[in-house]
Design a protein around this motif. Structure first.
Motif, short mmCIF file in Angstrom:
data_model
loop_
_atom_site.label_atom_id
_atom_site.label_comp_id
_atom_site.label_asym_id
_atom_site.label_seq_id
_atom_site.Cartn_x
_atom_site.Cartn_y
_atom_site.Cartn_z
N SER A 122 -27.49 -33.86 -15.83
CA SER A 122 -27.72 -33.66 -17.26
C SER A 122 -26.48 -33.98 -18.10
CB SER A 122 -28.18 -32.22 -17.55
OG SER A 122 -27.20 -31.30 -17.17
N LEU A 142 -28.76 -32.05 -27.68
CA LEU A 142 -29.75 -32.54 -26.73
C LEU A 142 -29.21 -32.43 -25.31
CD1 LEU A 142 -30.94 -35.97 -28.24
CD2 LEU A 142 -32.01 -33.74 -28.47
N GLU A 193 -25.48 -33.87 -25.46
CA GLU A 193 -25.11 -34.70 -26.60
C GLU A 193 -25.28 -33.92 -27.89
OE1 GLU A 193 -26.30 -39.14 -25.54
OE2 GLU A 193 -28.02 -37.78 -25.36
N ARG A 239 -35.66 -40.12 -24.76
CA ARG A 239 -34.41 -40.04 -25.53
C ARG A 239 -34.43 -40.98 -26.72
NH1 ARG A 239 -29.74 -42.43 -26.41
NH2 ARG A 239 -27.89 -41.15 -26.77
N SER A 284 -35.10 -36.45 -22.91
CA SER A 284 -34.15 -35.54 -23.53
C SER A 284 -34.89 -34.33 -24.08
CB SER A 284 -33.39 -36.22 -24.67
OG SER A 284 -32.56 -37.23 -24.18
N CYS A 285 -34.23 -33.19 -24.06
CA CYS A 285 -34.79 -31.95 -24.59
C CYS A 285 -33.85 -31.39 -25.65
CB CYS A 285 -34.98 -30.93 -23.48
SG CYS A 285 -36.10 -31.47 -22.19
N CYS A 296 -39.31 -31.72 -25.62
CA CYS A 296 -38.78 -32.83 -24.82
C CYS A 296 -39.55 -34.10 -25.13
CB CYS A 296 -38.88 -32.52 -23.33
SG CYS A 296 -37.88 -31.12 -22.80
N SER A 334 -29.90 -34.55 -21.98
CA SER A 334 -30.55 -35.77 -21.52
C SER A 334 -30.48 -35.85 -20.00
CB SER A 334 -29.87 -36.99 -22.14
OG SER A 334 -30.01 -36.95 -23.55
N ARG A 335 -31.60 -36.25 -19.40
CA ARG A 335 -31.69 -36.38 -17.95
C ARG A 335 -31.64 -37.85 -17.56
NH1 ARG A 335 -36.91 -32.78 -17.92
NH2 ARG A 335 -37.79 -34.85 -17.68
N ARG A 370 -20.38 -36.02 -26.68
CA ARG A 370 -21.20 -35.94 -25.47
C ARG A 370 -20.33 -35.57 -24.30
NH1 ARG A 370 -22.73 -42.22 -24.42
NH2 ARG A 370 -24.21 -41.67 -26.01
#
Length: 101
Positions: free
Chosen positions: A54, A70, A57, A29, A78-79, A26, A72-73, A47
């Motif tokens: 969340s 990914l 993408e 982003r 992003s993780c 993580c 993304s929060r 996306r």
């Protein structure tokens, strides 16, 4: 005997408190997107919202076929969920006469 039980309990407890494996990939982003674009030639391909917290993408490279998914929060982190190869970017088929969507 109590030493073994205590040692086992401590080891098991430490293993349970560790972060999940994907959490180690993580980052902000913007940093991940820059890395995907410069190192792999991947650009945003798709996306969609997974939930209110969340966004999923997909970044892909039409040249190499590599892709990265990914999560993304809202806080800008992003993780990396998944990576792979042989991603095909194909245009949608044309609509038939009289049929929409």
């Amino acid at each position: 005997m109590y030493k073994r039980i205590l040692t086992s309990a401590l080891l098991f407890g430490m293993a349970c408190t560790g972060p999940p494996a994907w959490a180690q990939s993580c980052a902000p982003r913007a940093a991940l997107v820059t890395q995907l674009e410069t190192a792999y030639g991947e650009t945003l391909s798709a996306r969609g919202l997974q939930s209110a917290e969340s966004l999923i993408e997909v970044f892909a490279s039409p040249q190499s076929g590599s892709f990265t998914v990914l999560m993304s929060r809202p806080d800008g982190v992003s993780c990396i969920i998944s990576t792979g190869t042989h991603w095909l970017i194909e245009p949608a088929p044309p609509a038939k006469d009289g049929v929409t969507g």
